[in-house]
Write an enzyme that holds these catalytic residues in place. Structure first.
Site, PDB file in Angstrom:
ATOM      1  N   GLU A 163       1.103  -0.574  -0.097  1.00 15.15           N
ATOM      2  CA  GLU A 163       0.116   0.157  -0.026  1.00 15.15           C
ATOM      3  C   GLU A 163       0.627   1.209  -0.058  1.00 15.15           C
ATOM      4  OE1 GLU A 163      -4.292  -1.020   2.100  1.00 15.15           O
ATOM      5  OE2 GLU A 163      -2.600  -1.272   3.286  1.00 15.15           O
ATOM      6  N   GLU A 202      -4.048  -9.353   3.364  1.00 13.26           N
ATOM      7  CA  GLU A 202      -4.720  -8.725   4.707  1.00 13.26           C
ATOM      8  C   GLU A 202      -5.945  -9.809   5.346  1.00 13.26           C
ATOM      9  OE1 GLU A 202      -2.947  -4.988   3.248  1.00 13.26           O
ATOM     10  OE2 GLU A 202      -3.331  -6.981   2.767  1.00 13.26           O
TER      11      GLU A 202
HETATM   12  N1  T1G Z   1       4.175  -7.939  11.626  1.00 11.31           N
HETATM   13  C1  T1G Z   1       5.077  -8.356  12.567  1.00 11.31           C
HETATM   14  N2  T1G Z   1       5.836  -9.513  12.277  1.00 11.31           N
HETATM   15  C2  T1G Z   1       6.037  -9.982  11.041  1.00 11.31           C
HETATM   16  C3  T1G Z   1       4.978  -9.969  10.289  1.00 11.31           C
HETATM   17  C4  T1G Z   1       4.801  -8.780  10.438  1.00 11.31           C
HETATM   18  N3  T1G Z   1       4.124  -8.148   9.007  1.00 11.31           N
HETATM   19  N4  T1G Z   1       5.809 -10.465   9.412  1.00 11.31           N
HETATM   20  C5  T1G Z   1       6.490 -10.869   9.671  1.00 11.31           C
HETATM   21  N5  T1G Z   1       6.736 -10.915  11.003  1.00 11.31           N
HETATM   22  C6  T1G Z   1       7.616 -11.895  12.422  1.00 11.31           C
HETATM   23  C7  T1G Z   1       7.242 -13.213  12.232  1.00 11.31           C
HETATM   24  O1  T1G Z   1       6.151 -13.839  13.262  1.00 11.31           O
HETATM   25  C8  T1G Z   1       8.392 -13.577  12.343  1.00 11.31           C
HETATM   26  O2  T1G Z   1       8.935 -13.758  13.605  1.00 11.31           O
HETATM   27  C9  T1G Z   1       9.699 -12.951  11.596  1.00 11.31           C
HETATM   28  O3  T1G Z   1       8.867 -11.910  11.373  1.00 11.31           O
HETATM   29  C10 T1G Z   1       9.403 -13.854  10.625  1.00 11.31           C
HETATM   30  O4  T1G Z   1       8.972 -13.974   9.989  1.00 11.31           O
HETATM   31  C11 T1G Z   1      -3.118  -1.318   6.873  1.00 11.31           C
HETATM   32  C12 T1G Z   1      -3.727  -4.264   7.886  1.00 11.31           C
HETATM   33  C13 T1G Z   1       7.187 -10.988   5.221  1.00 11.31           C
HETATM   34  C14 T1G Z   1       6.056 -13.911   4.018  1.00 11.31           C
HETATM   35  O5  T1G Z   1       0.576 -10.890   6.253  1.00 11.31           O
HETATM   36  O6  T1G Z   1       3.749 -13.608   5.486  1.00 11.31           O
HETATM   37  O7  T1G Z   1      -0.351  -5.126   6.440  1.00 11.31           O
HETATM   38  O8  T1G Z   1       8.702 -15.836  14.601  1.00 11.31           O
HETATM   39  O9  T1G Z   1       9.513 -16.412   9.944  1.00 11.31           O
HETATM   40  O10 T1G Z   1       9.035 -17.361   6.439  1.00 11.31           O
HETATM   41  O11 T1G Z   1      -3.086  -2.878   5.345  1.00 11.31           O
HETATM   42  O12 T1G Z   1       6.317 -13.251   7.045  1.00 11.31           O
HETATM   43  O13 T1G Z   1      10.405 -14.453  14.105  1.00 11.31           O
HETATM   44  O14 T1G Z   1       9.702 -14.106  16.064  1.00 11.31           O
HETATM   45  O15 T1G Z   1       7.287 -15.924   8.560  1.00 11.31           O
HETATM   46  O16 T1G Z   1      10.810 -15.890   5.896  1.00 11.31           O
HETATM   47  C15 T1G Z   1       0.223  -8.019   6.100  1.00 11.31           C
HETATM   48  C16 T1G Z   1       2.839 -11.179   6.593  1.00 11.31           C
HETATM   49  C17 T1G Z   1      -0.400  -7.400   7.399  1.00 11.31           C
HETATM   50  C18 T1G Z   1       2.775 -11.208   5.711  1.00 11.31           C
HETATM   51  C19 T1G Z   1       8.289 -13.691   5.528  1.00 11.31           C
HETATM   52  N6  T1G Z   1       1.317  -9.165   5.792  1.00 11.31           N
HETATM   53  N7  T1G Z   1       4.582 -11.821   7.072  1.00 11.31           N
HETATM   54  O17 T1G Z   1       8.254 -15.213   5.900  1.00 11.31           O
HETATM   55  O18 T1G Z   1       9.278 -15.796   7.773  1.00 11.31           O
HETATM   56  S1  T1G Z   1      -1.575  -6.368   7.845  1.00 11.31           S
HETATM   57  C20 T1G Z   1       0.996 -10.196   5.040  1.00 11.31           C
HETATM   58  C21 T1G Z   1       4.417 -13.014   5.625  1.00 11.31           C
HETATM   59  C22 T1G Z   1      -1.681  -5.306   6.857  1.00 11.31           C
HETATM   60  C23 T1G Z   1      -2.664  -3.314   5.956  1.00 11.31           C
HETATM   61  C24 T1G Z   1      -2.708  -3.986   7.034  1.00 11.31           C
HETATM   62  C25 T1G Z   1       5.507 -13.483   5.904  1.00 11.31           C
HETATM   63  C26 T1G Z   1       7.201 -13.018   5.654  1.00 11.31           C
HETATM   64  P1  T1G Z   1       9.636 -14.809  14.577  1.00 11.31           P
HETATM   65  P2  T1G Z   1       8.672 -15.482   9.090  1.00 11.31           P
HETATM   66  P3  T1G Z   1       9.194 -15.413   6.321  1.00 11.31           P
END
Ligand code: T1G
Length: 694
Positions: A105, A125
């Site tokens: 975004e 999301e």
């Molecule tokens: N927020 C906080 N922590 C996050 C995070 C996030 N968005 N994404 C990953 N982590 C942490 C995860 O818990 C882990 O922590 C570490 O990072 C590594 O992640 C306004 C409302 C990016 C593809 O849904 O899909 O934006 O366990 O083990 O396999 O519209 O993480 O090491 O303590 O998964 O290499 C939308 C979520 C949010 C993407 C990487 N975004 N993340 O995968 O590593 S909502 C998502 C992923 C939003 C807006 C809205 C994957 C990754 P720890 P990992 P990975």
């Protein structure tokens, strides 16, 4: 600008770099840093353009999910994006790794986007029970058109850089990416190219405004598989506002929908599932420096349904596999089934046309156990009897190289027993895959008594590498998932005795959100399998035994708890079954009664939860969230209910304990009495989640 955002000048170019490991999530500090940097660069008369880039392994992977539910801190993401969009100088986003959610975004607020060729761009999301809450539902359709826009937002699936370029989401594929973005920006400045402000660009909406079916068909297609979920419908509705409402009005409504969903139970459950999945991969109490063993070659024993599916999972991840059978005929059949599966997937566009050949080339079929000699990991997937397992592991002990990890795919047999026939029990563990193994995400990793920690970490690391969700469990009959399922199955037969019908029980379980009820599942698995395993253990089940003895083995014989039309898997209630149940109850002197749907639901779920509590007491699972991950990824538990233990906390442990006591007395079954842990937590008004907090 602050600890996580840096602002530099490369003569007329300002470079804003986010550096907030592990995934540059948009925490309050990151938002503030970007906001202040853009503001400063915009105000600097010498600056002609701005690059927004990230350090580390990925571009911004979204809002910081851990901040949800906490008091909002400013600037909000919409404010940051507006600052970029209105800064009056070209801003180029330099994307690498994953630009997801709020991360994408923010790039849609930029005037141009460039990306490395491996980059992935998406708005996932919906997978967290949300919708894009910072303009994504309005700007993305304007960037790529409403059809692709609604598909990306309702499914949450990312697209690659090549497709993003094709659909105009990015302007160029670059190296760097910051250096490539800077070079691109210098061209923009030199050519005085007009800024692309997506909020003002309706050019890609025209066709769908003229013919709305373009959009409605895309929305329907994207929503096909979302039973019970609120967010996908909210996503489709929000994207439709691009066609009907002015930008700012739609943005306001998008925000309202976002705030409604983020406060809802479904999104709380889905966010819990997100973190639980990651938590489950962390083996507890591992001494510093313990490393997984390297795994380059894998051998799989048995080319049957499970062996074949497991082999495909490794080939899908690019890991070469030696698939071993006892004879050429079995091998040929196994290889043929894998080829057929790959061809079918390629035919429906699920994988590229050249993938079947590439992946089959990674699977070498051979005869003879001696062929395991070079493997770093050996997974046994042979017939499910202890005698055969012990025979195979005795041979593996002789042939396998030192340090190889020996895994059994057994779904309930005792791994300690199996390990005992080897001189290397420290290398033995369970890797329990779920059928079809090339599709189901869960891998229950069974830690036996003598399993070495580095062997355990090897299995967890390999499971993640082949895109499985690992969950570590201890040795117990049926481990975690099957053990809890057995507690539910016990109640299913009892409910038939008391007055329920298979179709009533299954309807309640499906309404709850499970893909299938216990009786249709029995018919799918085969009632003969259930009968044989009961025979092995000397267990009687009058109705199920009666069906088996009547030749009703389920789908495979067109009759089981239901009847099936030829070529159809749709279960049809069968009056013959009702009669068999009636006759069986009469012969046992049992009177049947009306059983309510509410009672059925409680007796399907609460005994499982109770068994889950016992599993925690016995440390067969170390976290309630691990149990939930097992049910989410191995047994089709609905994601919007978080898992059995999460669901129990929502219902309330006091209520569950009380109801279990009632049912224990009502059915004269002491095993239904609440377990010690459940009782204690209920008495102390605590939750299963409180256990994780220690
Ligand atoms: N927020 C906080 N922590 C996050 C995070 C996030 N968005 N994404 C990953 N982590 C942490 C995860 O818990 C882990 O922590 C570490 O990072 C590594 O992640 C306004 C409302 C990016 C593809 O849904 O899909 O934006 O366990 O083990 O396999 O519209 O993480 O090491 O303590 O998964 O290499 C939308 C979520 C949010 C993407 C990487 N975004 N993340 O995968 O590593 S909502 C998502 C992923 C939003 C807006 C809205 C994957 C990754 P720890 P990992 P990975």
């Amino acid at each position: 600008m602050n600890d996580v955002v840096k602002l530099e000048r490369h003569d007329v170019i300002a470079v804003v770099t986010v550096n907030s490991p592990p995934v540059n999530a948009l925490s309050a500090a990151v938002r503030r840093g970007i906001f202040e940097s853009i503001k400063a660069a915009a105000a600097d008369p010498e600056v002609k353009g701005i690059v927004l880039a990230c350090a580390g392994r990925t571009f911004i992977a979204g809002a910081d999910i851990t901040e949800f539910g906490k008091p909002p801190q400013s600037p909000g993401l919409n404010e940051v994006i507006a600052e970029i969009e209105n800064c009056g100088k070209p801003v180029v986003a330099a994307i690498h790794g994953t630009a997801l959610g709020g991360g994408l975004e923010i790039t849609l607020g930029c005037h141009f986007r460039v990306a490395t060729k491996e980059a992935k761009l998406g708005l996932p999301e919906v997978k967290l029970g949300l919708l894009p809450g910072a303009g994504g539902t309005q700007r993305l359709p304007r960037a790529v058109g409403p059809e692709l826009g609604v598909k990306m937002i309702v499914t949450g699936d990312p697209i690659g850089a090549a497709e993003a370029l094709k659909h105009g989401l990015i302007e160029e594929i670059v190296e760097g990416p910051a250096a490539g973005a800077e070079a691109f920006l210098r061209k923009v400045i030199a050519e005085n190219r007009p800024l692309r402000i997506l909020r003002n660009d309706d050019s890609k909406l025209a066709a769908a405004k003229a013919d709305r079916t373009l959009f409605t068909n895309a929305a329907a297609a994207a929503n096909k598989k979302n039973r019970g979920l609120d967010a996908p419908l909210a996503c489709a509705e929000a994207v439709s506002w691009t066609l009907d409402l002015p930008f700012d009005e739609a943005l306001k409504k998008e925000r309202e929908s976002f705030l409604r969903l983020v406060a809802g139970d479904q999104s709380k459950a889905q966010r819990y599932a997100f973190f639980s999945e990651r938590e489950a991969a962390k083996v507890q109490n591992v001494p510093e420096g313990t490393k997984p063993r390297p795994v380059e070659r894998v051998a799989i024993i048995g080319a049957g349904t499970m062996g074949g599916g497991i082999a495909m999972s490794f080939a899908n991840a690019g890991i070469p596999v030696t698939l071993i059978e006892t004879g050429e005929e079995q091998l040929k059949r196994g290889m043929g089934i894998m080829q057929k599966n790959y061809d079918a997937t390629a035919a429906r566009g699920g994988i590229p046309a050249d993938a079947p050949a590439k992946r089959m080339a990674l699977i070498t079929g051979v005869v003879g156990l001696e062929n395991v000699k070079d493997a770093d990991l050996i997974i046994e997937a042979v017939f499910e009897t202890m005698a055969i397992k012990k025979e195979v592991f005795t041979a593996l002990d002789a042939y396998a190289k030192p340090g190889a990890v020996l895994a059994s795919n057994t779904s309930y047999l005792n791994i300690d027993e199996i390990a005992k026939v080897t001189k290397r029990p420290q290398d033995v563990l369970g890797m329990h895959f779920f059928s079809p193994a090339n599709v189901m995400k869960l891998c229950e990793i069974v830690r036996a008594d003598k399993t070495a920690l580095d062997a355990l970490m090897t299995a967890v690391a390999v499971a993640r590498k082949i895109a499985k969700v690992p969950a570590v469990v201890g040795v117990a009959d049926g481990f975690v998932g099957n053990r809890m399922l057995a507690a539910r199955s016990k109640q299913s037969e009892k409910l038939l005795f008391e007055g329920a019908l298979p179709q009533q029980v299954d309807a309640v379980v499906i309404k709850f959100g499970m893909p299938m009820g216990p009786f249709a599942m029995g018919d799918l698995a085969g009632l003969d399998i259930g009968w044989r395993s009961r025979q092995d253990r000397g267990i009687k089940s009058p109705i199920a035994d009666g069906l088996y003895e009547a030749g009703r083995n389920g789908q495979k014989t067109g009759k089981g708890y239901y009847k099936y039309e030829a070529g159809s898997r749709a279960p049809i209630p069968d009056p013959e079954v009702e009669k068999l149940i009636d006759d069986t109850c009469k012969s046992l002197g049992l009177t049947r009664r009306i059983v309510s749907d509410e009672e059925i639901l409680e007796r399907m779920m609460y005994p499982m939860i109770n068994e889950g509590a016992r599993i925690l007491e016995e440390k067969v699972a170390s976290r309630p969230s691990d149990i939930d991950v097992i049910w989410l990824y191995g047994y089709g538990w609905p994601i919007f209910r978080g898992g059995p233990m999460f669901y129990a906390d929502q219902v309330g442990l006091k209520h569950i304990a009380e109801r279990l006591s009632v049912y224990a007395k009502q059915t004269n079954d002491p095993s239904l009495e609440p377990s010690a842990l459940l009782k204690r937590l209920a008495d102390e008004d605590k939750t299963f989640a409180s256990l994780a907090k220690g």
